[in-house]
Design an enzyme around this catalytic site. Structure first.
Site, mmCIF file in Angstrom:
data_model
loop_
_atom_site.group_PDB
_atom_site.id
_atom_site.type_symbol
_atom_site.label_atom_id
_atom_site.label_comp_id
_atom_site.label_asym_id
_atom_site.label_seq_id
_atom_site.Cartn_x
_atom_site.Cartn_y
_atom_site.Cartn_z
ATOM 1 C CG HIS A 296 6.913 3.994 10.647
ATOM 2 N ND1 HIS A 296 6.732 2.704 11.089
ATOM 3 C CD2 HIS A 296 6.280 4.074 9.450
ATOM 4 C CE1 HIS A 296 6.031 2.032 10.190
ATOM 5 N NE2 HIS A 296 5.738 2.845 9.181
ATOM 6 N NE ARG B 257 3.550 9.709 5.224
ATOM 7 C CZ ARG B 257 4.221 10.664 4.609
ATOM 8 N NH1 ARG B 257 3.954 11.917 4.883
ATOM 9 N NH2 ARG B 257 5.153 10.380 3.728
ATOM 10 C CD GLU C 27 0.738 4.157 4.777
ATOM 11 O OE1 GLU C 27 1.957 4.263 5.040
ATOM 12 O OE2 GLU C 27 -0.121 4.951 5.211
ATOM 13 C CG ASP D 37 -0.199 -0.340 2.520
ATOM 14 O OD1 ASP D 37 1.020 -0.072 2.608
ATOM 15 O OD2 ASP D 37 -0.834 -0.877 3.433
ATOM 16 C CG HIS E 201 11.047 6.069 10.585
ATOM 17 N ND1 HIS E 201 11.114 7.200 9.812
ATOM 18 C CD2 HIS E 201 10.623 5.075 9.765
ATOM 19 C CE1 HIS E 201 10.732 6.908 8.575
ATOM 20 N NE2 HIS E 201 10.431 5.620 8.516
ATOM 21 C CD GLU F 88 0.449 -7.083 3.467
ATOM 22 O OE1 GLU F 88 0.384 -7.255 4.691
ATOM 23 O OE2 GLU F 88 1.298 -6.332 2.925
#
Length: 371
Positions: A212, A214, A133, A97, A244, A119
């Site tokens: 990590h 967003r 995503e 994604d 990260h 996936e």
């Protein structure tokens, strides 16, 4: 002979593509493989390919400082234009994604090349969480011609969107990669891994932390870090946090955790070092995706620091638990695992719903007869 092109550019994609690429490369009587790397994640991508012994045929080398989603998607589309025109593959594989997945599937569509989505079918139900995503995978799902879904829930998610042709439940290649990776580590010897982690006291219970996302930037990360700092006051545990690169992650982590003696803030780990440590840890605190699937395969409970997850199967199976980003919830659920043997055993012994390590072989067998 059918030409299969794999397009990927991030570390998670590389991990999940690697065992599938290797499986296709075994079948030289039927398939020719071509790899196009976008370089969305440069160094981390290269580490995975090197570990698994994979080399790209093309490299768009997109990564640049402070790149935006606009930069990645437009750069990827333009870079793929000439590659696809030259190679004319019979099928293109994209995984997951990412922005690379969205651009890769769009580029394939523009050339009317069939797309296989590895996936497929993950959904959170919120187009802004995870961002971007959720929309990337929804759009890719409606472009793709073959859908390799990891679980029954993923298959059903596709069915709800009227995607029913060429949908296959095959498990997740991340489990294939985990088994393959640990096998490579054992063959090469574990000494260098023990030496690398010599700062960890393995006589104590080790908590592995990754984060990590967003959507957690800002208050979410502040609360997560405060909770980890509170847990660190327990002297019987060691906390290892590979940070990260993003400053939105590093700033709150350093502010709240850099003065804790039993919190080890380290640089991002190469994949083999991460899975070695995962095998040795007590449990995992994360907002990451793949680790929700990997850790349970090793019997490690996962506390997911997100409000929603597209990997709900792990929550339902009992291998993972959603704890969000609230201080009290993170602390209370972590302390249950630390202090309650039954609570730990229930999660540790739950059956991992993401497959048995045969996903890549299943996909190749399907496509041998389908294309």
């Amino acid at each position: 002979m059918k030409k299969i092109m794999f397009i990927y550019g991030t570390r998670p994609e590389a991990i999940k593509m690697a065992p599938l690429v290797k499986e296709f490369q075994k079948n030289v009587d039927k398939f020719e493989t071509v790899l196009c790397l976008t370089g969305q994640h440069r160094q981390m991508l290269d580490q995975i390919n090197d570990f698994f012994g994979i080399k790209g045929d093309y490299d768009l080398n997109l990564m640049k400082p402070n790149q935006t989603l606009f930069d990645i998607v437009s750069g990827c589309l333009l870079g793929l234009k000439d590659v696809l025109a030259k190679e004319k593959p019979d099928l293109i594989f994209v995984q997951g994604d990412t922005a690379t997945v969205l651009a890769g599937s769009l580029a394939a569509y523009f050339y009317k090349i069939p797309v296989a989505h590895l996936e497929a079918g993950l959904r959170s139900g919120d187009k802004y969480a995870p961002f971007p995503e959720e929309i990337n995978r929804i759009l890719t799902g409606h472009i793709a011609d073959y859908h390799f879904a990891p679980t029954d829930r993923a298959v059903n998610n596709l069915k709800i969107e009227n995607i029913t042709n060429n949908v296959y439940k095959v498990g997740n290649t991340v489990i294939d990669a985990l088994h393959l990776g640990l096998e490579l580590i054992k063959k090469s010897g574990e000494g260098k891994y023990r030496d690398f982690f010599n700062f960890i006291d393995f006589s104590k219970r080790v908590i592995l932390v990754t984060g990590h996302r967003r959507e957690n930037f800002g208050d979410g990360f502040e609360h997560m870090c405060k909770a980890i700092a509170y847990l660190a006051d327990n002297n019987d545990i060691e906390i290892v946090y590979p940070m990260h690169m993003n400053p939105n992650v590093r700033e709150p982590v350093m502010k709240h955790l850099s003065n804790k003696k039993n919190v080890h803030l380290i640089e991002p780990l190469d994949y083999p070092y991460l899975i070695w440590l995962m095998e040795k840890c007590f449990f995992v605190l994360t907002d990451s995706g793949g680790i929700q699937e990997e850790a349970p395969a090793l019997g490690k409970p996962v506390l997911v620091m997100r409000d929603v997850t597209e990997r709900q199967e792990g929550v339902e199976a009992g291998t993972a638990k959603l704890v969000g980003t609230k201080f009290d919830v993170i602390v209370n659920e972590a302390l249950k695992l630390i202090n309650n043997e039954n609570e730990y055993a229930n999660m540790s012994n739950a059956v991992n719903p993401y497959g048995d390590g045969t996903t890549s072989r299943q996909i190749v067998e399907i496509l041998r007869t389908k294309i």
